[in-house]
Motif scaffolding. Structure first.
Motif, mmCIF file in Angstrom:
data_model
loop_
_atom_site.group_PDB
_atom_site.id
_atom_site.type_symbol
_atom_site.label_atom_id
_atom_site.label_comp_id
_atom_site.label_asym_id
_atom_site.label_seq_id
_atom_site.Cartn_x
_atom_site.Cartn_y
_atom_site.Cartn_z
ATOM 1 N N MET A 196 -17.710 -70.438 -5.948
ATOM 2 C CA MET A 196 -18.763 -69.669 -5.294
ATOM 3 C C MET A 196 -18.161 -68.552 -4.447
ATOM 4 N N ARG A 197 -17.021 -68.821 -3.809
ATOM 5 C CA ARG A 197 -16.368 -67.824 -2.964
ATOM 6 C C ARG A 197 -15.977 -66.584 -3.786
ATOM 7 N N GLU A 198 -15.506 -66.803 -5.014
ATOM 8 C CA GLU A 198 -15.110 -65.680 -5.872
ATOM 9 C C GLU A 198 -16.337 -64.879 -6.327
ATOM 10 N N LEU A 199 -17.428 -65.578 -6.616
ATOM 11 C CA LEU A 199 -18.659 -64.876 -6.975
ATOM 12 C C LEU A 199 -19.149 -64.030 -5.803
ATOM 13 N N ALA A 200 -19.184 -64.627 -4.604
ATOM 14 C CA ALA A 200 -19.653 -63.910 -3.414
ATOM 15 C C ALA A 200 -18.788 -62.684 -3.136
ATOM 16 N N ALA A 201 -17.481 -62.799 -3.346
ATOM 17 C CA ALA A 201 -16.579 -61.668 -3.125
ATOM 18 C C ALA A 201 -16.900 -60.507 -4.066
ATOM 19 N N ASN A 202 -17.520 -60.818 -5.199
ATOM 20 C CA ASN A 202 -17.914 -59.788 -6.167
ATOM 21 C C ASN A 202 -19.396 -59.426 -6.046
ATOM 22 N N GLY A 203 -20.052 -59.913 -4.980
ATOM 23 C CA GLY A 203 -21.456 -59.594 -4.756
ATOM 24 C C GLY A 203 -22.403 -60.266 -5.717
ATOM 25 N N LEU A 204 -22.014 -61.425 -6.256
ATOM 26 C CA LEU A 204 -22.828 -62.120 -7.251
ATOM 27 C C LEU A 204 -23.354 -63.449 -6.718
ATOM 28 N N VAL A 205 -24.512 -63.840 -7.205
ATOM 29 C CA VAL A 205 -25.064 -65.169 -6.972
ATOM 30 C C VAL A 205 -25.345 -65.779 -8.343
ATOM 31 N N PRO A 206 -25.299 -67.111 -8.445
ATOM 32 C CA PRO A 206 -25.468 -67.751 -9.759
ATOM 33 C C PRO A 206 -26.730 -67.328 -10.515
ATOM 34 N N ALA A 207 -27.830 -67.125 -9.821
ATOM 35 C CA ALA A 207 -29.081 -66.763 -10.502
ATOM 36 C C ALA A 207 -28.949 -65.444 -11.264
ATOM 37 N N ASN A 208 -28.088 -64.532 -10.787
ATOM 38 C CA ASN A 208 -27.893 -63.246 -11.467
ATOM 39 C C ASN A 208 -27.100 -63.375 -12.759
ATOM 40 N N LEU A 209 -26.445 -64.503 -12.974
ATOM 41 C CA LEU A 209 -25.578 -64.662 -14.138
ATOM 42 C C LEU A 209 -26.331 -65.102 -15.388
ATOM 43 N N VAL A 210 -27.500 -65.718 -15.206
ATOM 44 C CA VAL A 210 -28.269 -66.251 -16.337
ATOM 45 C C VAL A 210 -28.633 -65.106 -17.278
ATOM 46 N N THR A 211 -28.437 -65.342 -18.552
ATOM 47 C CA THR A 211 -28.582 -64.418 -19.687
ATOM 48 C C THR A 211 -27.413 -63.446 -19.803
ATOM 49 N N GLY A 212 -26.458 -63.536 -18.885
ATOM 50 C CA GLY A 212 -25.240 -62.753 -19.007
ATOM 51 C C GLY A 212 -24.289 -63.438 -19.970
ATOM 52 N N THR A 213 -23.075 -62.920 -20.052
ATOM 53 C CA THR A 213 -22.066 -63.542 -20.910
ATOM 54 C C THR A 213 -20.777 -63.724 -20.129
ATOM 55 N N ILE A 214 -19.976 -64.666 -20.603
ATOM 56 C CA ILE A 214 -18.646 -64.868 -20.051
ATOM 57 C C ILE A 214 -17.676 -64.974 -21.217
ATOM 58 N N SER A 215 -16.580 -64.291 -21.081
ATOM 59 C CA SER A 215 -15.519 -64.319 -22.084
ATOM 60 C C SER A 215 -14.334 -65.042 -21.469
ATOM 61 N N LEU A 216 -13.989 -66.193 -22.014
ATOM 62 C CA LEU A 216 -12.853 -66.975 -21.527
ATOM 63 C C LEU A 216 -11.597 -66.546 -22.270
ATOM 64 N N ARG A 217 -10.509 -66.364 -21.533
ATOM 65 C CA ARG A 217 -9.222 -65.917 -22.089
ATOM 66 C C ARG A 217 -9.366 -64.598 -22.857
ATOM 67 N N PRO A 218 -9.990 -63.568 -22.242
ATOM 68 C CA PRO A 218 -10.202 -62.305 -22.963
ATOM 69 C C PRO A 218 -8.886 -61.666 -23.391
ATOM 70 N N GLY A 219 -8.923 -61.052 -24.566
ATOM 71 C CA GLY A 219 -7.763 -60.329 -25.075
ATOM 72 C C GLY A 219 -6.674 -61.202 -25.658
ATOM 73 N N THR A 220 -6.947 -62.503 -25.827
ATOM 74 C CA THR A 220 -5.972 -63.408 -26.431
ATOM 75 C C THR A 220 -6.549 -63.961 -27.733
ATOM 76 N N PRO A 221 -5.704 -64.578 -28.577
ATOM 77 C CA PRO A 221 -6.229 -65.212 -29.799
ATOM 78 C C PRO A 221 -7.194 -66.364 -29.496
ATOM 79 N N ASP A 222 -7.120 -66.917 -28.280
ATOM 80 C CA ASP A 222 -7.998 -68.028 -27.890
ATOM 81 C C ASP A 222 -9.282 -67.565 -27.211
ATOM 82 N N GLN A 223 -9.566 -66.268 -27.243
ATOM 83 C CA GLN A 223 -10.763 -65.749 -26.577
ATOM 84 C C GLN A 223 -12.001 -66.451 -27.116
ATOM 85 N N ALA A 224 -12.900 -66.834 -26.198
ATOM 86 C CA ALA A 224 -14.169 -67.453 -26.570
ATOM 87 C C ALA A 224 -15.278 -66.787 -25.770
ATOM 88 N N ASP A 225 -16.302 -66.336 -26.456
ATOM 89 C CA ASP A 225 -17.417 -65.644 -25.816
ATOM 90 C C ASP A 225 -18.637 -66.551 -25.784
#
Length: 119
Positions: A63-92
């Motif tokens: 939560m601290r990292e989200l707050a530092a970026n001006g984000l709250v969890p409710a704003n993330l819904v319907t967004g996307t997250i890319s885990l390990r971006p730019g690697t062969p293991d990237q998952a969207d």
């Protein structure tokens, strides 16, 4: 004496298990880099008023990292997250919903679990 649970518990956990991730949030035009704990293999999540258990892919964010970026969890819904971006293991993933994962210092000092659907 007050214990900083984020520094004591979460920082070492994210330093050893965390993976780089990029958040694309509907309310922002920029990609937000964060560190996530990848639990996309699925964990038990309680659903509905009856507390039925189901296995869902998730990732956890501080939560601290989200707050530092001006984000709250409710704003993330319907967004996307890319885990390990730019690697062969990237998952969207698309963010379906979220649930708090507080620590002893409270909800804002803990984590949020993002419930994911393969993008």
């Amino acid at each position: 004496m007050s214990i900083d649970w984020g520094a004591t518990l979460l920082d070492p956990l994210y330093a050893s298990l965390g993976v780089p991730a990029n958040l694309a949030v509907p309310t922002l035009t920029a990609i937000v880099p964060v560190t996530a704990i990848d639990q996309t293999q699925g964990i038990e999540i309680s659903q509905g008023k009856l507390g039925l258990q189901t296995i869902k892919p998730v990732c956890s964010l501080r939560m601290r990292e989200l707050a530092a970026n001006g984000l709250v969890p409710a704003n993330l819904v319907t967004g996307t997250i890319s885990l390990r971006p730019g690697t062969p293991d990237q998952a969207d993933w698309r963010i379906e919903s979220h649930q708090p994962k507080p620590n002893p210092s409270g909800e804002t000092a803990g984590e949020v679990q993002l419930i994911l659907v393969k993008a």
